[in-house]
Motif scaffolding. Structure first.
Motif, PDB file in Angstrom:
ATOM      1  N   LYS A   1       0.823  -1.213   0.000  1.00  0.00           N
ATOM      2  CA  LYS A   1       0.000   0.000   0.000  1.00  0.00           C
ATOM      3  C   LYS A   1       0.855   1.261   0.000  1.00  0.00           C
ATOM      4  CE  LYS A   1      -4.148  -2.061   1.576  1.00  0.00           C
ATOM      5  NZ  LYS A   1      -5.280  -2.134   2.460  1.00  0.00           N
TER       6      LYS A   1
ATOM      7  N   MET B   1      -7.829  -0.773 -11.860  1.00  0.00           N
ATOM      8  CA  MET B   1      -7.430  -1.468 -10.632  1.00  0.00           C
ATOM      9  C   MET B   1      -6.320  -0.706  -9.921  1.00  0.00           C
ATOM     10  SD  MET B   1      -7.555  -5.429 -11.710  1.00  0.00           S
ATOM     11  CE  MET B   1      -7.361  -6.105 -10.081  1.00  0.00           C
ATOM     12  N   ALA B   2      -5.398  -0.148 -10.713  1.00  0.00           N
ATOM     13  CA  ALA B   2      -4.314   0.620 -10.101  1.00  0.00           C
ATOM     14  C   ALA B   2      -4.888   1.790  -9.323  1.00  0.00           C
ATOM     15  CB  ALA B   2      -3.361   1.118 -11.179  1.00  0.00           C
TER      16      ALA B   2
ATOM     17  N   ALA C   1      -7.826   1.943  -8.012  1.00  0.00           N
ATOM     18  CA  ALA C   1      -8.626   1.469  -6.879  1.00  0.00           C
ATOM     19  C   ALA C   1      -7.758   1.024  -5.710  1.00  0.00           C
ATOM     20  CB  ALA C   1      -9.527   0.320  -7.329  1.00  0.00           C
ATOM     21  N   LYS C   2      -6.441   1.002  -5.907  1.00  0.00           N
ATOM     22  CA  LYS C   2      -5.529   0.530  -4.868  1.00  0.00           C
ATOM     23  C   LYS C   2      -5.784   1.236  -3.534  1.00  0.00           C
ATOM     24  CE  LYS C   2      -0.565   0.306  -3.920  1.00  0.00           C
ATOM     25  NZ  LYS C   2       0.774   0.572  -4.436  1.00  0.00           N
ATOM     26  N   ASP C   3      -6.065   2.522  -3.610  1.00  0.00           N
ATOM     27  CA  ASP C   3      -6.315   3.314  -2.402  1.00  0.00           C
ATOM     28  C   ASP C   3      -7.704   3.114  -1.835  1.00  0.00           C
ATOM     29  OD1 ASP C   3      -3.942   4.439  -2.210  1.00  0.00           O
ATOM     30  OD2 ASP C   3      -4.521   6.456  -2.782  1.00  0.00           O
ATOM     31  N   LYS C   4      -8.605   2.562  -2.657  1.00  0.00           N
ATOM     32  CA  LYS C   4     -10.011   2.532  -2.271  1.00  0.00           C
ATOM     33  C   LYS C   4     -10.454   1.100  -2.017  1.00  0.00           C
ATOM     34  CE  LYS C   4     -10.597   6.558  -5.212  1.00  0.00           C
ATOM     35  NZ  LYS C   4     -10.008   6.527  -6.537  1.00  0.00           N
ATOM     36  N   HIS C   5     -11.773   0.873  -2.165  1.00  0.00           N
ATOM     37  CA  HIS C   5     -12.303  -0.467  -1.924  1.00  0.00           C
ATOM     38  C   HIS C   5     -12.408  -1.270  -3.213  1.00  0.00           C
ATOM     39  CE1 HIS C   5     -13.308  -0.745   2.224  1.00  0.00           C
ATOM     40  NE2 HIS C   5     -13.747   0.504   2.222  1.00  0.00           N
ATOM     41  N   PHE C   6     -12.173  -2.562  -3.104  1.00  0.00           N
ATOM     42  CA  PHE C   6     -12.454  -3.438  -4.242  1.00  0.00           C
ATOM     43  C   PHE C   6     -13.796  -4.092  -3.983  1.00  0.00           C
ATOM     44  CE2 PHE C   6      -8.007  -2.921  -5.183  1.00  0.00           C
ATOM     45  CZ  PHE C   6      -7.963  -3.032  -6.546  1.00  0.00           C
TER      46      PHE C   6
END
Lengths: 272, 303
Positions: free
Chosen positions: A95, A120-121, A123-128
């Motif tokens: 992270k 996806m890159a 979204a790294k900071d957010k929710h999947f």
């Protein structure tokens, strides 16, 4: 740029990354026992772009693996922005530590399209969660990011990443690793598997991103020219220790011949 | 009714019902790259559990959902064995499959067949009872068809969500998932849960169609599901607009058709599993010959 949610402590003035009293032995208690680090220390300051060179088995790649959590340390502490991350798992460290691998296929997902990889890159900071993977409203942003690579990928958003060349994939992997705010960028011989032209391009992009995004970076390379040309600190590793550690003006004073001489000396010692 | 037409109907009925399982196995085998043998146990698990629920008077639709959930738990256990305890993928599946044999026997109270004729199932109560007269011959086919398409649409939508993208990435490049700060192991467990949940749902529906649950119904399910997945994805690969889930359902129907035709020609029932394995072997070999060389070139260097 948005506030880094994933980054650790915000108001901190010490070294960005600090390796303290690191010990690492491979295959302990066996005939293949190999001690790489005995009491190894390294401080990486903010905005330093460090090139690490060294012979095979000198421990340069092991530093990266210990930092990223792919390998555990035997003892010692790893601090990022003053916080102890020694016990964190690899995916937790990811992270705030971005990594680009030697193998271009590792930094992207071949089955997914460029667009999906970019989404996806981001979204790294957010929710999947269960929201749609690709937000069409961000299309322009993804395109503007891809334009930085100057490879024309912005016009190929919907093709699978697996069909790109190694150079293109590595450039994309670099973009993906640095898209969200990170405390440290780790470059693991990331140009070694590329042809010279692609290697130059990826190296130029690396330098551009490090400068524009004010990244702290640690690059392991076999390319002495890149090590001299780029970055503001150079470390030469040998047998788990640093034989050269030159930063800023001292680094500027180095040239390839000096390095090569020194490098040859230690290489002859280990018989390469 | 004409024998030929009823044969075609039964091919579609079973093709659709097993198609739900094939979609589940598509997720574990193709998306996650996990050869999951749990299927041989989770299929009868869904069937037996539904049998138990329906015999005690639980609503058949709720039984379907609960069967999906127990199947998901079974798949989750396989996943946890593999991810947390580092048991190899094949062995994790074998362990859970073997354990499920006993669990299924406990559910059926020790009998090999649990009958629930005359009890309400999804096919003879509620929506199912609306099919009357000439339509009742097509009832199972239509309802199973609607169900499998529903499952397909839900899975297609899911695979496009952020979580779905992460699941797909976990199968194709776990290191990438790690780089995104996520645990690819968790996604594997989730994928196995979905896959086995769908397998159990498929077993539940087949049980309701026949009005009984058979503890032996799981034998050969891995082969059947994998054959459907591979036939479907290989044959329809060229049709790029067709979603893999659709291809897998068609694969399931084609596979059922091959078996039915062989039976029609007069192959004794005893040879059924031999034939199932035989067809699968032919599919695998031809698939390898067609794509083997290409795949080698594209195969990413794995650790």
């Amino acid at each position: 740029m948005t506030t880094p949610k994933n980054s650790l402590a915000e108001t901190y003035n010490g070294p960005m990354v600090s390796l303290q009293n690191i010990h690492k032995t491979f295959n302990p208690h066996s005939v293949n026992e190999l001690t790489i680090f005995e009491n190894f220390n390294l401080d990486i300051l903010k905005d330093q772009f460090i090139s690490v060179i060294g012979s095979n088995g000198s421990g340069k790649t092991t530093i990266l693996n210990l930092l990223c959590g792919s390998l555990p340390v035997d003892s010692g502490k790893i601090l990022v922005k003053g916080q102890n991350i020694t016990k964190m798992k690899e995916f937790q460290r990811a992270k705030f530590i971005g990594r680009v691998f030697q193998d271009p296929s590792k930094g992207t997902c071949p089955e997914l399209t460029i667009l999906e990889n970019m989404a996806m890159a981001e979204a790294k900071d957010k929710h999947f969660g269960l929201t749609f993977g690709v937000n069409r409203k961000r299309l322009d942003f993804y395109k503007s990011q891809l334009e930085l690579l100057k490879l024309g990928l912005e016009d190929k958003l919907n093709i699978q990443v697996g069909s790109l060349s190694g150079g293109q994939r590595q450039a994309l992997a670099l973009l993906i690793a640095t898209m969200t705010p990170i405390d440290l960028l780790v470059l693991d011989e990331h140009t070694a598997a590329l042809d010279p032209k692609s290697a130059d391009n990826v190296m130029r992009l690396t330098d551009q991103f490090v400068k524009e995004k004010h990244l702290t970076a640690l690059m392991v390379t076999h390319n002495l020219k890149f090590a001299i040309e780029y970055g503001n600190r150079l470390i030469m590793m040998h047998k788990g220790g640093m034989v050269i550690d030159a930063a800023y003006e001292k680094k500027d004073a180095l040239d390839v011949d000096d390095l090569l001489n020194q490098f040859n000396q230690i290489s002859i010692e280990v018989g390469n | 009714m004409d024998v030929f037409i009823s044969l075609i109907i039964s091919i579609f009925e079973e093709g659709f019902i097993y198609g739900i399982m094939a979609i589940g196995v598509y997720i574990t085998y193709k998306v996650l790259d996990f050869p999951d043998l749990t299927v041989d146990g989770s299929f009868p698990l869904g069937m037996c559990f539904t049998g138990l629920l329906i015999s005690v008077g639980v609503d058949p639709w709720i039984s379907c959902i609960l069967s999906f959930l127990v199947g998901a738990v079974a798949g989750g256990i396989t996943g946890i064995l593999h991810v947390k305890f580092k048991v190899t993928n094949l062995l994790s599946g074998i362990l859970v499959m073997t354990a499920l044999w006993s669990i299924n026997l406990v559910i059926t109270n020790g009998s090999a067949v649990l009958s629930f004729f005359n009890k309400p199932t999804i096919f003879n109560s509620g929506i199912g009872s609306l099919f009357t007269g000439v339509m009742s011959d097509y009832k199972v086919m239509i309802m199973a068809g609607v169900l499998v398409i529903l499952v397909k649409i839900i899975i297609d939508l899911y695979l496009k969500t952020k979580s779905g993208l992460l699941l797909r990435a976990s199968g194709s490049n776990p290191q990438f998932v790690t780089s995104l700060g996520r645990d690819s192991g968790k996604m594997k467990v989730l994928g196995l849960a979905i896959g086995n949940g769908l397998t159990a749902l498929s077993g539940s529906i087949l049980g309701q169609q026949s009005g009984s649950a058979n503890i032996n119904s799981g034998t050969g399910m891995v082969v059947m599901a994998l054959a459907s997945v591979i036939i479907g994805t290989t044959l329809f690969k060229k049709i790029t607009i067709m979603k893999a889930t659709t291809a897998v359902i068609l694969g399931s129907i084609l596979y059922k058709a091959c078996l039915s035709i062989a039976m029609l020609i007069g192959l004794p029932t005893n040879y059924l599993k031999l034939l199932m394995a035989g067809i699968f072997a032919v599919v695998l070999i031809s698939n390898n010959m067609l794509t083997g060389r290409r795949k080698k070139v594209h195969d990413n260097s794995k650790k």
